[in-house]
Design a protein around this motif. Structure first.
Motif: not given
Lengths: 231, 265
Positions: A218-226
């Motif tokens: 979820p951390l990596a996905a959050a960074g990616a979405l931003r």
């Protein structure tokens, strides 16, 4: 203050989980496709290989796992796509909650509508592929944990490709190498059980992979979405 | 990734302190000018070391007792495999520096590192296949190390594909940096899993590197070749990065001046 924050964090997770489950319920046809795909492809294997039970038995575990992986991969694309198109992803990005939690909520909904049905159908496929009796419980256990890993890792890929027009195929390319450890231990769990060995160690490793992916994906996905959603 | 920058803000270099070189390194123009000065020396060193290693390894190192002369491909295969793996980490570290300190240049280094690393991975796989034919009797064997290398090639392909998929330079850089970091976390897991998978399915019948440790006469040229490959990698990386700098900074005045000066002379 902490309880207030905790409640807020929780609502981020639960609200998105509830919303995505509701959306899935309203589009039941779409939810069924991965499962139908899963069943259909397994018809191809006896046609392509052999109808003989003795031969199928050897490849059953691996084939079911490969097909479950492909079915998950096909559904991964839709995780953020419709939210990106209708703008609700933007809303998610500007919420005061920590971004990984809504994402975890969405991924949980994805697993409940994809991984869980695949897991529940798998014994039927095992039957059709004449999987030995000892293999059923490990198959279900390993698929339940393994498809959760696949959904979590796939979410990173989906986040990285959300704004691309032909993101689906690229998503598979990005995520497939990352799926390989999961399939290794998933099939090993079943084949250990079929060979009469203790199948808990490979399952435990799947559990470890699941724990690591819950914490990190979820951390990596959050960074990616931003990065991607604004482009 | 603002939380990441915040996390590292403690170590964020201060502009006034003696960290100035760090910021200068981040300037594409400074890097372009300096790397132009380094390039001839690094290239010369790479050429010398590679030539020494190749001649030593291919002509003077003793023949292998079992494999004869065919073992000599090791002098290309092993350094390429070495660099293919370090190359992924170099790429990921460059991407991480870009995400944390927002340095333009490190994204360019990251982009440059991907095709070089992929090419080295391919060389390692290809030389492995060529070597496998006389040794194992097959071009392709599902051996643990070969499979790991193949997955590494897929990982490189993913980073490159993502890099080219975005029109916006900024999105392409950040997205592939995140992917490279995710890949870095996964590489040890993948390698261990594949090792485990291999021992599960076939007890290793032929072990190549765990054969009695190499004789010094064979090992020294290999060491020279590895150093040579590192130097060659540095040259390739600098050249690719310089290309990328010119491409991305083509609208700035210093690149224009450079171009007109070249055209005028």
């Amino acid at each position: 203050m902490t309880s207030h924050v905790a409640r807020k964090m929780d609502s981020g997770f639960a609200a998105w989980l509830r919303r995505d489950l509701l959306l899935a319920y309203r589009r039941r046809g779409e939810v069924a496709s991965p499962v139908i795909f899963f069943i259909m492809v397994s018809t191809l294997i006896p046609l392509g290989l052999t109808p003989e039970a003795a031969e199928l038995e050897k490849v059953a575990a691996g084939m079911i796992w490969v097909m479950a992986l492909l079915a998950t991969l096909l559904s991964m694309d839709a995780l953020f796509a419709s939210d990106y198109q209708d703008g609700s992803l933007e809303q998610m990005l500007i919420t005061p909650q920590l971004l990984p939690l809504p994402i975890l909520g969405k991924v949980t909904a994805h697993w409940l509508t994809t991984g869980l049905p695949l897991t529940l159908v798998s014994p039927v496929l095992g039957l059709m592929m004449s999987l030995p009796n000892a293999g059923y419980v490990p198959l279900v256990c390993s698929l339940a944990l393994g498809t959760a890993c696949l959904s979590l890792v796939g979410a990173v890929g989906a986040a990285l490709t959300v704004s691309l027009r032909k993101g689906g195929l690229l998503l598979s390319l990005l995520v497939m190498p990352l799926y390989m450890p999961v399939i290794i231990f998933g099939t090993a769990t079943v084949s250990y059980a079929v060979d009469g060995l203790n199948w808990l160690p490979p399952l435990a490793i799947l559990g470890a992979m699941f724990a690591a992916s819950v914490a990190l994906c979820p951390l990596a996905a959050a960074g990616a979405l931003r990065v991607t959603a604004s482009n | 990734m603002s939380w990441l920058s915040r996390l590292f803000s403690k170590w964020l270099p201060k502009e006034s302190s003696n960290w100035q070189w760090f910021y200068r390194l981040g300037s594409p123009r400074w890097f372009y000018q300096r790397s132009g000065q380094w390039l001839p020396w690094v290239s010369l060193a790479a050429l010398l070391v590679l030539a020494t290693g190749l001649v030593w390894g291919l002509a003077f190192a003793p023949e292998d007792a079992r494999q004869g002369n065919s073992f000599r491909i090791i002098y290309i295969h092993v350094p390429a495999a070495f660099l293919a793996q370090s190359g992924y980490f170099i790429m990921a570290i460059a991407g991480a520096i870009g995400l944390i300190w927002k340095m333009k240049i490190s994204y360019m280094v990251m982009k440059a590192a991907a095709p070089i690393g992929a090419a080295l991975t391919f060389i390692a796989l290809f030389t492995g296949a060529v070597w496998g034919k006389p040794t194992w009797g097959a071009y392709w064997v599902w051996d643990a190390r070969i499979t790991s290398m193949l997955i590494l090639l897929f990982l490189y392909a993913g980073v490159m594909a993502l890099q080219y998929a975005y029109h916006s330079v900024d999105a392409a850089s950040k997205a592939s940096a995140i992917l490279a970091l995710v890949g870095t976390v996964n590489i040890p897991i993948i390698n261990k899993s594949v090792d485990w998978w291999y021992t599960l399915h076939q007890p290793a019948t032929i072990k190549l590197t765990s054969a009695p440790s190499m004789h010094m006469d064979m090992f020294m040229p290999l060491l020279v070749m590895i150093v040579g490959f590192y130097l060659f990698y540095a040259v390739a990386l600098i050249l690719h990065t310089r290309n990328e700098i010119l491409r991305r900074e083509r609208k700035t005045s210093w690149v224009r001046e450079l171009a007109t000066a070249k055209a005028g002379s």
